[in-house]
Scaffold this motif. Structure first.
Motif, mmCIF file in Angstrom:
data_model
loop_
_atom_site.group_PDB
_atom_site.id
_atom_site.type_symbol
_atom_site.label_atom_id
_atom_site.label_comp_id
_atom_site.label_asym_id
_atom_site.label_seq_id
_atom_site.Cartn_x
_atom_site.Cartn_y
_atom_site.Cartn_z
ATOM 1 N N UNK A 27 0.844 -1.197 0.000
ATOM 2 C CA UNK A 27 0.000 0.000 0.000
ATOM 3 C C UNK A 27 0.880 1.247 0.000
ATOM 4 N N UNK A 28 0.270 2.412 0.066
ATOM 5 C CA UNK A 28 1.003 3.675 -0.012
ATOM 6 C C UNK A 28 2.016 3.831 1.114
ATOM 7 N N UNK A 29 1.728 3.262 2.276
ATOM 8 C CA UNK A 29 2.627 3.367 3.428
ATOM 9 C C UNK A 29 3.701 2.288 3.418
ATOM 10 N N UNK A 30 3.662 1.394 2.428
ATOM 11 C CA UNK A 30 4.653 0.323 2.341
ATOM 12 C C UNK A 30 4.227 -0.963 3.021
ATOM 13 N N UNK A 31 3.030 -0.982 3.601
ATOM 14 C CA UNK A 31 2.524 -2.193 4.236
ATOM 15 C C UNK A 31 2.119 -3.221 3.197
ATOM 16 N N UNK A 32 2.275 -4.475 3.556
ATOM 17 C CA UNK A 32 1.935 -5.542 2.618
ATOM 18 C C UNK A 32 0.429 -5.661 2.445
ATOM 19 N N UNK A 33 0.008 -5.817 1.216
ATOM 20 C CA UNK A 33 -1.394 -6.063 0.884
ATOM 21 C C UNK A 33 -1.543 -7.542 0.576
ATOM 22 N N UNK A 34 -2.296 -8.230 1.399
ATOM 23 C CA UNK A 34 -2.552 -9.650 1.181
ATOM 24 C C UNK A 34 -3.731 -9.809 0.242
ATOM 25 N N UNK A 35 -3.921 -11.028 -0.256
ATOM 26 C CA UNK A 35 -5.059 -11.284 -1.141
ATOM 27 C C UNK A 35 -6.367 -10.839 -0.486
ATOM 28 N N UNK A 36 -6.480 -11.071 0.809
ATOM 29 C CA UNK A 36 -7.707 -10.696 1.528
ATOM 30 C C UNK A 36 -7.932 -9.186 1.468
ATOM 31 N N UNK A 37 -6.847 -8.421 1.587
ATOM 32 C CA UNK A 37 -6.954 -6.960 1.528
ATOM 33 C C UNK A 37 -7.435 -6.503 0.159
ATOM 34 N N UNK A 38 -6.835 -7.071 -0.880
ATOM 35 C CA UNK A 38 -7.210 -6.693 -2.246
ATOM 36 C C UNK A 38 -8.637 -7.125 -2.561
ATOM 37 N N UNK A 39 -9.011 -8.305 -2.097
ATOM 38 C CA UNK A 39 -10.373 -8.791 -2.337
ATOM 39 C C UNK A 39 -11.400 -7.925 -1.612
ATOM 40 N N UNK A 40 -11.037 -7.405 -0.447
ATOM 41 C CA UNK A 40 -11.955 -6.533 0.302
ATOM 42 C C UNK A 40 -12.318 -5.294 -0.498
ATOM 43 N N UNK A 41 -11.362 -4.811 -1.301
ATOM 44 C CA UNK A 41 -11.660 -3.631 -2.106
ATOM 45 C C UNK A 41 -12.875 -3.867 -2.982
ATOM 46 N N UNK A 42 -13.053 -5.091 -3.458
ATOM 47 C CA UNK A 42 -14.203 -5.413 -4.309
ATOM 48 C C UNK A 42 -15.508 -5.304 -3.546
ATOM 49 N N UNK A 43 -15.438 -5.620 -2.262
ATOM 50 C CA UNK A 43 -16.657 -5.635 -1.451
ATOM 51 C C UNK A 43 -16.900 -4.322 -0.727
ATOM 52 N N UNK A 44 -15.841 -3.624 -0.335
ATOM 53 C CA UNK A 44 -15.970 -2.375 0.409
ATOM 54 C C UNK A 44 -16.419 -1.218 -0.462
ATOM 55 N N UNK A 45 -16.027 -1.238 -1.703
ATOM 56 C CA UNK A 45 -16.310 -0.114 -2.598
ATOM 57 C C UNK A 45 -17.346 -0.552 -3.636
ATOM 58 N N UNK A 46 -18.560 -0.064 -3.480
ATOM 59 C CA UNK A 46 -19.625 -0.484 -4.396
ATOM 60 C C UNK A 46 -19.280 -0.257 -5.868
ATOM 61 N N UNK A 47 -18.512 0.765 -6.154
ATOM 62 C CA UNK A 47 -18.174 1.079 -7.542
ATOM 63 C C UNK A 47 -17.205 0.106 -8.174
ATOM 64 N N UNK A 48 -16.514 -0.710 -7.348
ATOM 65 C CA UNK A 48 -15.537 -1.624 -7.943
ATOM 66 C C UNK A 48 -16.222 -2.652 -8.835
ATOM 67 N N UNK A 49 -17.445 -2.986 -8.527
ATOM 68 C CA UNK A 49 -18.179 -3.912 -9.404
ATOM 69 C C UNK A 49 -18.494 -3.234 -10.726
ATOM 70 N N UNK A 50 -18.809 -1.939 -10.667
ATOM 71 C CA UNK A 50 -19.030 -1.191 -11.910
ATOM 72 C C UNK A 50 -17.769 -1.198 -12.760
ATOM 73 N N UNK A 51 -16.622 -1.158 -12.084
ATOM 74 C CA UNK A 51 -15.344 -1.155 -12.801
ATOM 75 C C UNK A 51 -14.951 -2.562 -13.240
ATOM 76 N N UNK A 52 -15.703 -3.573 -12.810
ATOM 77 C CA UNK A 52 -15.373 -4.952 -13.152
ATOM 78 C C UNK A 52 -14.103 -5.412 -12.465
ATOM 79 N N UNK A 53 -13.857 -4.892 -11.273
ATOM 80 C CA UNK A 53 -12.598 -5.164 -10.583
ATOM 81 C C UNK A 53 -12.783 -6.175 -9.459
ATOM 82 N N UNK A 54 -12.068 -7.271 -9.581
ATOM 83 C CA UNK A 54 -11.989 -8.273 -8.538
ATOM 84 C C UNK A 54 -10.535 -8.479 -8.180
#
Length: 100
Positions: A27-54
């Motif tokens: 991430x921006x602070x240099x912390x590791x992003x695990x698969x779970x973190x990246x997958x959460x973006x799909x669920x936390x941000x309603x627009x990510x589905x509009x973007x087709x992002x998983x």
């Protein structure tokens, strides 16, 4: 590179990157992003589905975006590594399944 729509709907994408040295997403602070973190973006941000992002889309976008931001010499070194040992790069780099 993260797609414009994924960066619009998921602001964290703009500053996240793939660390070629540690073979991890960061991430921006240099912390590791695990698969779970990246997958959460799909669920936390309603627009990510509009973007087709998983998960695979985020990983692919972060990898390509990071590669495009690399300076010439280091970009060539990374590409050479990928071409020399593609299977190892994908399997050890937590990149399995992100390419079609």
């Amino acid at each position: 590179m993260p797609t414009a729509s994924s960066a619009l709907y998921v602001p964290e994408v703009r500053n996240a990157r793939y660390d070629f040295e540690s073979k991890t997403f960061r991430d921006a602070a240099g912390g590791q992003l695990l698969d779970e973190d990246l997958a959460e973006w799909s669920f936390e941000h309603p627009g990510s589905r509009k973007a087709g992002a998983g998960l695979a889309t985020f990983k692919r976008g972060l990898l390509v975006g990071t590669l495009l931001r690399q300076e010439g010499g280091s970009r060539l070194a990374v590409l050479e590594q990928i071409l020399r040992e593609p299977r190892e790069f994908v399997e050890n780099g937590h990149l399995t399944g992100i390419f079609y």
